[in-house]
Every structure is written in structure tokens, then in C-alpha cells.
Design a protein around this motif. Sequence first.
Motif, mmCIF file in Angstrom:
data_model
loop_
_atom_site.group_PDB
_atom_site.id
_atom_site.type_symbol
_atom_site.label_atom_id
_atom_site.label_comp_id
_atom_site.label_asym_id
_atom_site.label_seq_id
_atom_site.Cartn_x
_atom_site.Cartn_y
_atom_site.Cartn_z
ATOM 1 N N UNK A 133 5.273 3.690 -10.225
ATOM 2 C CA UNK A 133 3.931 3.093 -10.250
ATOM 3 C C UNK A 133 3.934 1.719 -9.593
ATOM 4 N N UNK A 134 4.980 0.944 -9.838
ATOM 5 C CA UNK A 134 5.106 -0.379 -9.233
ATOM 6 C C UNK A 134 5.197 -0.263 -7.707
ATOM 7 N N UNK A 135 6.021 0.661 -7.225
ATOM 8 C CA UNK A 135 6.170 0.859 -5.782
ATOM 9 C C UNK A 135 4.855 1.352 -5.177
ATOM 10 N N UNK A 136 4.129 2.206 -5.898
ATOM 11 C CA UNK A 136 2.822 2.656 -5.423
ATOM 12 C C UNK A 136 1.872 1.472 -5.270
ATOM 13 N N UNK A 137 1.856 0.571 -6.255
ATOM 14 C CA UNK A 137 1.020 -0.629 -6.150
ATOM 15 C C UNK A 137 1.435 -1.495 -4.966
ATOM 16 N N UNK A 138 2.741 -1.599 -4.723
ATOM 17 C CA UNK A 138 3.220 -2.389 -3.582
ATOM 18 C C UNK A 138 2.756 -1.799 -2.258
ATOM 19 N N UNK A 139 2.593 -0.490 -2.217
ATOM 20 C CA UNK A 139 2.183 0.147 -0.967
ATOM 21 C C UNK A 139 0.753 -0.218 -0.577
ATOM 22 N N UNK A 140 -0.026 -0.775 -1.507
ATOM 23 C CA UNK A 140 -1.408 -1.145 -1.203
ATOM 24 C C UNK A 140 -1.558 -2.608 -0.799
ATOM 25 N N UNK A 141 -0.462 -3.347 -0.727
ATOM 26 C CA UNK A 141 -0.548 -4.767 -0.369
ATOM 27 C C UNK A 141 -1.162 -4.951 1.009
ATOM 28 N N UNK A 142 -0.803 -4.106 1.952
ATOM 29 C CA UNK A 142 -1.362 -4.214 3.305
ATOM 30 C C UNK A 142 -2.877 -4.058 3.307
ATOM 31 N N UNK A 143 -3.390 -3.108 2.538
ATOM 32 C CA UNK A 143 -4.835 -2.912 2.456
ATOM 33 C C UNK A 143 -5.516 -4.098 1.791
ATOM 34 N N UNK A 144 -4.888 -4.652 0.770
ATOM 35 C CA UNK A 144 -5.473 -5.816 0.098
ATOM 36 C C UNK A 144 -5.517 -7.027 1.028
ATOM 37 N N UNK A 145 -4.467 -7.214 1.809
ATOM 38 C CA UNK A 145 -4.478 -8.305 2.784
ATOM 39 C C UNK A 145 -5.538 -8.070 3.850
ATOM 40 N N UNK A 146 -5.670 -6.824 4.290
ATOM 41 C CA UNK A 146 -6.688 -6.499 5.283
ATOM 42 C C UNK A 146 -8.092 -6.716 4.726
#
Length: 171
Positions: A133-146
Motif C-alpha cells: 500500500x505504501x509503494x502504491x501511494x508512492x507511485x502517485x507522487x508524480x501525479x500529485x506533483x503534476x
Amino acid sequence: LDLNRVVAEISQGYSINIPELSFFGGVLLLAVTVMSGVLSMGFQGFCLRIGRKQHAGIGEIFDIFSIFFKAFALLFMMGIFIFLWSLLFVIPGIIAAYRYSFAPYILLDCPDKGVLQCIRESKELTKGYKWQLFVLDLSFIGWELLASVPSVLAGASPIIALVGSILISAF
């Protein structure tokens, strides 16, 4: 309390401290926090219906108000537990947040379940999966920055920033 004077001083950049406003501001902040948490659960239920290919109208976000007190109690208990784990150190608090993350979905699926039962079932469901779950959340960092790019580029225009962030987040 002269509201015209307060508005004039604030618009001129003066900072003022009015005890009456801070009390009502605190009450308003508490009300907005409670309502946003419960409405967030309603939105989770809305997204859950869409993911299951069920009918999901925008009004169904407000269906959560039929179990408002149970939803509030669940969010409150989750907050207390996460806070208590966070007192040990930051990492146990993060782990606790992942441990209890499925409790709202369990309550949305079975509104007749108790608050602590939802929390216990969430602990069982996430056992062995917290790192994923933590790694899944990390995978969305790019979208959040965008999604934050429009706010940086818009500068002083909050409307453009809000619309741009919503469009990128929706995508």
C-alpha cells in the motif's frame, strides 16, 4: 464588534486579534473538519460504486449522512488510534494509518457493523500488505506533483490554479 472596521483593517493588511472571531472561527473550523471527513467518506462510497460498475449519481455522495454519527465515530476512533501510535514515533503512526485505511470501506459496505469491528477487520485485511500500500501511494507522487503545476504557474489567479489542478487530478 464592527465588521466594517474589521474588513477594512484586514484589506489594508493590518492583523487584528478579536477574541469573538477566534472562538467562532474555531467552532467553524471544527464543523468544516467534521463535515469534510464525513463527505470524504461519501466520496469514497461514490468511487466504490463506480469501481463496481453500479449506478452512482452525484447525490449518492450525500448518502453517508444516513450513517453520519457512525461515520464520524469511525473517523474519530481512527484518528485517536493513529495519534496514539504516532506518539511512539512517526513510523508506527504511518503504519497505523495504513492498518486502519480500509475501515471506511468496510463501514460503507456493511453499515450495520460496529466502529471497532470495522477497525479490526481493516487490521486483518492489511496484514502483510502495508508495504505494498505504501509503494502504491508512492507511485502517485508524480501525479500529485503534476496536479500542483497549475498553482505554481497561475501565480495570483486561484481560479485558474483550482480548475487546472482539478482537471489534472481527474485525469
